[in-house]
Design a protein around this motif. Sequence first.
Motif, PDB file in Angstrom:
ATOM      1  N   ARG A  48      15.606   5.244  15.833  1.00 34.40           N
ATOM      2  CA  ARG A  48      15.654   6.503  15.100  1.00 34.40           C
ATOM      3  C   ARG A  48      16.858   7.322  15.584  1.00 34.40           C
ATOM      4  NH1 ARG A  48       9.826   9.311  15.080  1.00 34.40           N
ATOM      5  NH2 ARG A  48      10.758  10.346  13.260  1.00 34.40           N
ATOM      6  N   THR A 108      10.737  15.090  13.410  1.00 35.92           N
ATOM      7  CA  THR A 108      11.760  14.148  13.888  1.00 35.92           C
ATOM      8  C   THR A 108      12.450  14.680  15.136  1.00 35.92           C
ATOM      9  OG1 THR A 108      12.180  13.320  11.650  1.00 35.92           O
ATOM     10  CG2 THR A 108      13.910  12.975  13.282  1.00 35.92           C
ATOM     11  N   LEU A 145       8.490   5.301   8.525  1.00 33.26           N
ATOM     12  CA  LEU A 145       8.859   4.321   9.551  1.00 33.26           C
ATOM     13  C   LEU A 145       8.241   2.960   9.253  1.00 33.26           C
ATOM     14  CD1 LEU A 145       8.550   6.649  12.636  1.00 33.26           C
ATOM     15  CD2 LEU A 145      10.572   5.275  12.120  1.00 33.26           C
TER      16      LEU A 145
END
Length: 296
Positions: free
Chosen positions: A162, A208, A259
Motif C-alpha cells: 500500500r 488509509t 484490498l
Amino acid sequence: MSTTTVQAGAQAPAAGPEPITEPGIYDMSNEEYHSHRYALSSSGARKLIEASPAHFRYEQDHPQPVKKAWDIGNAAHRLVLGNGPELRLVDYERWDTKAAKAEVAEARAEGAVPLKRAEYEQVHEMADVLRRHPVASLLFDPEHGTPERSLFWRDAPTGVMRRARLDWLPSPRSGRLIIPDYKTCVSAKPERLERVIDDLGYHQQDDTYRSACHALGIADDDAAFVFVCQEKTPPYVITVIEVNAAARRIGAARNRRALEIFAHCTATGYWPGYSDDVVPVSLPPWAETRDTLEYL
C-alpha cells in the motif's frame, strides 16, 4: 470474493519503477510517488469500489493528463506546504493568443503550474489567510513538520503493498499527534463538507493514512487525522474537520473490500467490469410508479 495473498513481485497492475518492498517513509517527488502503481493508494481503492477493477486498471495504464481545473489546488498546496511544482505567472490578459499558449505549454512541459494574474494573486491570498488561521497555521508550521512524504507498507491479510502521500508529517512532540491534510473546496461549511466526505471518499483516505502511520510506527491509536478545508473564493474561509468514528469504520470496511479485490485481480490477472453475469434491471422507482398507475 475470497482473500488472496500476493507475494512481492507478483503481477503488477501496470508498468512502473522498481517496486519498493521495504516498508518505510520515502522522500520522492509527486510524479515518482504516482509511478509506483503496483502499490494500492487511497484513490485507487476508491476507484475499485465506486467503479470497477476494469476502470481502475485502465487508469493505471493510462494516467490522466494534467487538467487546468487542478491548477488552483496544486498552486495553493505549493504555497501552504512550501513544497511542490514551481508557480509560473503567465501574465497575459488573454490566454488564447499564440504567445500565451506557448508560455503555458512551456510551463507544463517543465512541470510548473501556469497561472493567470488573478489566479496567482488568489493562491497567495489563500496562503496568507491560512497563515493567520489559529489552528491551520500551527498544523502546517514549517518548524514542526515536513511536507509531502511518501509512505509504503504491506497489508498483512492480503500481502498487498500500500502507499500514501502525506501532505504533512509532523515532527514528534509531546501530546497528541495531529496529522493534517490540505484540501481546497467550494464551500467549507461543515454541512456541505459532510457530502464532500462521501463524494470524494475522505473517510477512506482517513483510514488509509491512519493505517500507514500505525504500520510505520509514526502514530498510535490516539493520533488524530484532520482535513484543513479552504474555500477557493474570498474571504477564503477555512474549516478544520475530523471524520467521526462511524465514518472511519465505513472507510476501513470499504478499504478492506478494495484490498481483497485488488489482491484477487492481481493474482488472476483478470480485471472485470461491473459484472460478468446477466444483470436483471428494473425501471427507476418513480417511473415504475408512474407507469403502473397509467397502464396497469
